[in-house]
Design a protein around this motif. Sequence first.
Motif, short mmCIF file in Angstrom:
data_model
loop_
_atom_site.label_atom_id
_atom_site.label_comp_id
_atom_site.label_asym_id
_atom_site.label_seq_id
_atom_site.Cartn_x
_atom_site.Cartn_y
_atom_site.Cartn_z
N MET A 1 0.85 -1.20 0.00
CA MET A 1 0.00 0.00 0.00
C MET A 1 0.89 1.24 0.00
N ASN A 2 0.75 2.06 -1.01
CA ASN A 2 1.59 3.23 -1.19
C ASN A 2 1.06 4.39 -0.34
N PHE A 3 1.89 4.90 0.56
CA PHE A 3 1.46 5.96 1.48
C PHE A 3 1.06 7.22 0.71
N ALA A 4 1.87 7.61 -0.27
CA ALA A 4 1.56 8.83 -1.03
C ALA A 4 0.22 8.69 -1.75
N ALA A 5 -0.03 7.54 -2.33
CA ALA A 5 -1.29 7.32 -3.03
C ALA A 5 -2.47 7.44 -2.08
N GLN A 6 -2.33 6.85 -0.89
CA GLN A 6 -3.42 6.90 0.09
C GLN A 6 -3.70 8.33 0.53
N VAL A 7 -2.66 9.11 0.76
CA VAL A 7 -2.83 10.49 1.22
C VAL A 7 -3.53 11.33 0.15
N PHE A 8 -3.03 11.27 -1.07
CA PHE A 8 -3.57 12.15 -2.10
C PHE A 8 -4.96 11.72 -2.57
N ARG A 9 -5.30 10.46 -2.41
CA ARG A 9 -6.65 10.02 -2.76
C ARG A 9 -7.65 10.31 -1.65
N SER A 64 10.20 22.98 4.55
CA SER A 64 9.60 23.79 3.50
C SER A 64 8.69 22.90 2.66
N PRO A 65 7.82 23.52 1.83
CA PRO A 65 6.98 22.71 0.94
C PRO A 65 7.78 21.83 0.00
N ASP A 66 8.94 22.33 -0.47
CA ASP A 66 9.76 21.51 -1.37
C ASP A 66 10.31 20.28 -0.64
N TRP A 67 10.67 20.43 0.63
CA TRP A 67 11.14 19.27 1.39
C TRP A 67 10.03 18.24 1.53
N VAL A 68 8.84 18.69 1.89
CA VAL A 68 7.70 17.78 2.03
C VAL A 68 7.42 17.08 0.69
N ALA A 69 7.41 17.85 -0.40
CA ALA A 69 7.15 17.27 -1.71
C ALA A 69 8.24 16.28 -2.10
N GLY A 70 9.48 16.57 -1.72
CA GLY A 70 10.58 15.67 -2.04
C GLY A 70 10.46 14.34 -1.31
N VAL A 71 10.10 14.39 -0.03
CA VAL A 71 9.90 13.17 0.74
C VAL A 71 8.74 12.37 0.16
N MET A 72 7.65 13.05 -0.17
CA MET A 72 6.49 12.37 -0.75
C MET A 72 6.81 11.80 -2.13
N ALA A 73 7.70 12.46 -2.86
CA ALA A 73 8.12 11.94 -4.16
C ALA A 73 8.82 10.59 -4.00
N ALA A 74 9.67 10.50 -2.97
CA ALA A 74 10.35 9.23 -2.70
C ALA A 74 9.33 8.14 -2.37
N PHE A 75 8.38 8.46 -1.48
CA PHE A 75 7.35 7.48 -1.13
C PHE A 75 6.56 7.06 -2.37
N ARG A 76 6.32 7.99 -3.26
CA ARG A 76 5.49 7.77 -4.44
C ARG A 76 6.07 6.66 -5.33
N TYR A 170 5.47 1.86 9.05
CA TYR A 170 5.84 2.92 9.99
C TYR A 170 5.06 4.20 9.70
N LEU A 171 4.86 4.49 8.41
CA LEU A 171 4.17 5.72 8.03
C LEU A 171 2.71 5.66 8.45
N PHE A 172 2.04 4.57 8.10
CA PHE A 172 0.64 4.42 8.50
C PHE A 172 0.49 4.25 10.01
N GLY A 173 1.50 3.67 10.65
CA GLY A 173 1.45 3.44 12.09
C GLY A 173 1.44 4.70 12.93
N GLN A 174 1.78 5.84 12.32
CA GLN A 174 1.77 7.10 13.06
C GLN A 174 0.37 7.52 13.48
N ALA A 175 -0.64 6.89 12.91
CA ALA A 175 -2.03 7.24 13.29
C ALA A 175 -2.29 6.97 14.76
#
Length: 475
Positions: A1-9, A64-76, A170-175
Motif C-alpha cells: 500500500m503506497n502511502f503517497a497514493a493513500q494520502v492524495f486520494r 519547506s513545501p519543497d522538502w515535504v514534496a521531495g519526501v512524498m516523491a520518494a514514497f510515491r 511505519y508511516l501508516f502506524g503514526q495514526a
Amino acid sequence: MNFAAQVFRRHRPHEPALLAIDREGARRTVTFGEVEERSARIAGRLEELGVGKGDIVMTVMGSSPDWVAGVMAAFRIGAVALPCVTQSRASDLALRASVVDPAAVLTTPEHAGQVEDAALSCPTLVLPDASLDAAPRAGYAEVADDDPAFLIFTSGTSGAPKAVVHGARYLFGQALQAEHWLDVRPGDLVWCTAAAGWSKSARNSFIAAWLRGATAVVHDARFDPQQRVDLIQDLGVNVLCMAPTEYRMVLRRAEVSALPRLRSSVAAGEALEATTVDAWHAASGTWLRDGFGQTETGAITTNRPGEAPRPGSMGRPLPGLRTFIDDGQLHLDPTTSPTFFLGYQGHDAPAGPWATGDLVDEDEDGYLWFRGRADDIILSAGYRIGPTEVEAALAAHPAVADVGVVGAPDPERGQVVRAVIVLADDTAPSDALIRDLQDHVKERTAPYKYPRLVDFVGELPRTPSGKLRRAALRG
C-alpha cells in the motif's frame, strides 16, 4: 500500500495541506493538489535519473513545501527517504552516504555547497527547479508493509551513527500516536517544530497531521522564543509539538499569555520535569503532555489527552503496546508496535524484546517515570549526541592528547556536552584555546554537538584495559 497514493486520494485537491512560513515571515497555504503535483514532477525527474523502488533519496533541506514534496516523491515511487539535518557538515554527509549509498540527493541553493563538498557519487537535484514543470508525472509504485520507506540516522554510544530502516507500515502506524498523544483532529492546525532530518520531524511535521485530516505548519527559520509564541497565537495553532528545551526557553525568554486556540501541547526527545509542565499550564492555559519513543521504535509511551495530567511522568504505553521493566530498564515487545523498525542498514532488527536503554520506575497506576540512561547518549535540547563523535572531532586537534566526552546537567537544555581534555605537551589551557576547540568541533561535525563545557585535566580515568570510565567523569 503506497502511502503517497493513500494520502492524495483521501484528500481533495483544494484542501489545505501545509501552512508554510519562510525566513522572511511570508506565509502561504499549500493545497494537497499542489503537493501532489510537485511530488509527481520531482518523482518523475528522479526516475529520469535512474532512481527506483528501494533506492535511497537523501534530502538536505529545511522545513519547506519543497522538502515535504521531495519526501512524498520518494514514497510515491517506492524509494527510501533519508532526511538529513541541514547543520550536517560535508564530512557528516559523506559518512552517511558511505553507509547507505544514496541514489540521489535533494537540496536547496543554500545547502548545495555542503552537498558538493561531500563529493557524493550520485546526482543532486536542487530545488526549486523551474524545469520540473516539464518533467513527467510519476505513477505510484506497489509497496508492501515491510518494504523500506524511511531511513534515519541515530547516534550510538560507540562508533559511527547507525542507519535505522523503517518500512512502509511505519508511516501508516503514526495514526496511533496522532490520536492518542498529539490528539490531532480534522481541521486542526498542527505545528511540530523539530528540524527536518530528525525522525520526529517527518512523522509529526506532516505525516501524523495528514493521517488525521489536519493541516501542518512548516517554518524554515531559526528558533526565536518570542517569535514562536507570537506565531502560535497569530496562526491559531491547535496542536503544538516542541522539545522540552524549547518550552523552557519560551517560558524564560518570552512573554507567554493565554493561548485559547491551543488545545494540545506535547513534548518529547528529552526528560521533561514537572516544573516546566506546571509553568506552561499557568502561562498558556494548556497542559503539557510528555511522550517517549526512539528512532527505532516510534512513540512508546504518552500522557494521553483527556486524562488527569501527571507532571514529570513519561506517561503510559500507547494502546496495544506491551512494555515491561527488567532490571530497571524499559523494554518493548516489538510484535505489538506498528512503528518498530526493520533493522539497521544491512542488518535485521534484533530478535526478542527491545531494550530501550532508559531506566524507569512504574507507579501503582501504570505511569512511568524516567530516571536516567543506561548508556552514554547525551540528550541535549532534544538532540541525541553520541560522545564518540565529539571525541573523534576533538582528538584531531593538535592540542589534544586525550579526551573524554559526557553530558552535564543544564537548566534549559536538559544536558550539554562536556569535554574533559588532557592537553598535549607544551600546551597551556586558556579561554582562547577553549574557543578554538569549540570552533574545531563545529567545523568537523554538526554544530549542535560542540562542547559547551570544556575542562582540562592531567589524566582521564580509564580501566586497566584502557576503556574510558565515563561514570567517573560524570561524577
